[in-house]
Design a protein around this motif. Structure first.
Motif, short mmCIF file in Angstrom:
data_model
loop_
_atom_site.label_atom_id
_atom_site.label_comp_id
_atom_site.label_asym_id
_atom_site.label_seq_id
_atom_site.Cartn_x
_atom_site.Cartn_y
_atom_site.Cartn_z
N GLY A 65 40.19 18.12 -29.02
CA GLY A 65 40.68 17.35 -30.16
C GLY A 65 40.86 18.25 -31.37
O GLY A 65 41.83 18.12 -32.12
N THR A 66 39.93 19.17 -31.55
CA THR A 66 40.03 20.10 -32.68
C THR A 66 41.28 20.96 -32.55
O THR A 66 42.00 21.19 -33.53
N HIS A 90 37.34 13.90 -39.86
CA HIS A 90 36.88 14.94 -38.94
C HIS A 90 37.57 16.26 -39.25
O HIS A 90 36.93 17.32 -39.22
N ASN A 149 35.60 7.92 -37.26
CA ASN A 149 34.28 8.19 -36.70
C ASN A 149 33.17 7.94 -37.73
O ASN A 149 32.33 7.05 -37.56
N ASP A 178 44.88 11.43 -36.49
CA ASP A 178 43.83 11.92 -35.61
C ASP A 178 43.39 10.71 -34.79
O ASP A 178 42.57 9.91 -35.22
N ARG A 181 40.17 8.60 -30.93
CA ARG A 181 39.75 7.34 -30.30
C ARG A 181 40.80 6.25 -30.52
O ARG A 181 40.46 5.09 -30.78
N LYS A 209 36.50 11.72 -24.68
CA LYS A 209 35.56 10.85 -25.39
C LYS A 209 35.42 9.56 -24.58
O LYS A 209 35.03 9.62 -23.42
#
Ligand SMILES: Cc1ncc(COP(=O)(O)O)c(C=O)c1O
Length: 351
Positions: A65-66, A90, A149, A178, A181, A209
């Motif tokens: 994800g990063t 994030h 998050n 982002d 999720r 995730k």
């Protein structure tokens, strides 16, 4: 579903999930090629499927994800640009300052509520170089996180997403979501992912995730955006070879692990309500909107963690008096009841 090689119950994160037997079988049977040469059929199938699912022209499979966010930010910005995001995002908090080191960008932080920005806040945060006499950085990108998050797993309404995207467009900014999720947001809101992301130029989607794949994220956007992103992925060292083994896990997750996210949300709600009834704990129930529960505790969080750990239950401390519980693929109703029973026994006083 348990399929976890331990009798401990791990509520720390939805990133702790391990590939199920069926997912491992799909991985073992995957046809692979060389993705740097562009001929891994399973990677191509995943990219095509995710692009279509999200209503975008193209997609790129990446390691994390990063990495997906870093590539997106780098593709959208140039040094001296500014990125607008919530102060808990994030990309700002937990990605090693990549926006600064890899993009040479600054960040304009928005004080959103539970991780969610309003269109007016976004408008107020966008500073354009043009017309500032050379004083301002160039507000170039607006980034939303859905679900948020640190906000508690909160999600944006489609109206809010559309309105933020409209403000960004009006002020000449690109938009990135982002969506680590995003499937949790979609299942919780009942709005399909393509509609949620309609106004956004790019979206990063995590498979490692809630979806339970071991590795992998997909970045989606226009053809020209993904072409540039492909070059940045190479420069960031993210070109990989027989990645179809991993893409097969993601395809399996799309087939089997999306609809079930609703079970995680139901369990998170059950935990939140039960713990909030005890004097030791308090949960802002309005923030419990998907698979996460952030719990405030009277006792130091490290003491609560040790007590739970002694009973085989792991949670994550996120502050001196705060910890996080996340429901995921390996958490069953039995695990939730075990957590609630331990809490009731150890801290028996009702609020
Ligand atoms: C909202 C959000 N975005 C991005 C990431 C980064 O994902 P990864 O750990 O795969 O780099 C995370 C990880 O937890 C996250 O919660």
């Amino acid at each position: 579903m348990r399929e976890h090689p331990s009798s401990r119950v791990d509520f720390r994160s939805d990133t702790v999930t391990q590939p199920t037997a069926a997912m491992r079988e799909a991985m073992a049977n995957a046809s692979v090629g060389d993705d740097v040469l562009g001929d891994d059929p399973t990677v191509l199938a995943l990219q095509d499927r995710v692009a279509a699912l999200f209503g975008k022209e193209a997609a790129l499979f990446v390691a994390s994800g990063t990495m997906a966010n870093a590539i997106a930010l780098r593709t959208h910005t140039s040094p001296g640009d500014e990125i607008v995001c919530d102060r808990t995002a994030h990309i700002y908090r937990y990605e090693g300052g990549g926006y600064a080191a890899l993009c040479g960008a600054s960040v304009a932080l928005v004080n959103g509520e539970h991780g969610l920005m309003t269109p007016d806040q976004v408008r107020a945060a966008i500073r354009k170089a043009e017309g500032s006499g050379g004083h301002y950085p160039n507000g170039q990108l607006v980034c939303v996180e859905n679900t948020a998050n640190l906000g508690g797993g909160t999600w944006y309404s489609v109206q809010a997403l559309d309105a933020i995207a409209a403000v960004a467009r009006e002020l000449g900014c690109a938009t990135h979501m982002d969506g680590a999720r995003i499937f949790n947001a979609s299942v919780a809101s009942g709005v399909d992912v393509a509609r949620l992301c309609e106004g956004y130029d790019s979206v990063s989607i995590c498979f490692s995730k809630g979806l339970g794949a071991p590795v992998g994220s997909v970045l989606v956007g226009s053809k020209s955006f993904i072409q540039q992103a492909h070059r940045w992925r190479k420069m960031f060292g993210g070109g990989w070879r027989q990645a179809g083994l991993l893409a097969a896990a993601c395809l399996h997750a799309l087939d089997h692990h999306v609809e079930r996210l609703g079970e995680d949300h139901r369990r998170a709600q059950q935990v939140a309500e039960a713990l909030n009834r005890l004097e030791q704990f308090s949960v802002d129930l309005s923030t419990v909107q998907s698979n996460m529960v952030y719990v405030d505790c009277r006792a130091p969080a490290n003491e609560v963690l040790s007590t739970l750990a002694a009973h085989g239950i792991d949670v994550l401390d996120t502050g001196a008096h705060r910890f996080r519980i996340v429901c995921h693929l390996h958490i069953t109703d039995e695990d939730v009841n075990r957590l609630i029973d331990v809490c009731r026994t150890q801290w028996p006083v009702d609020a």
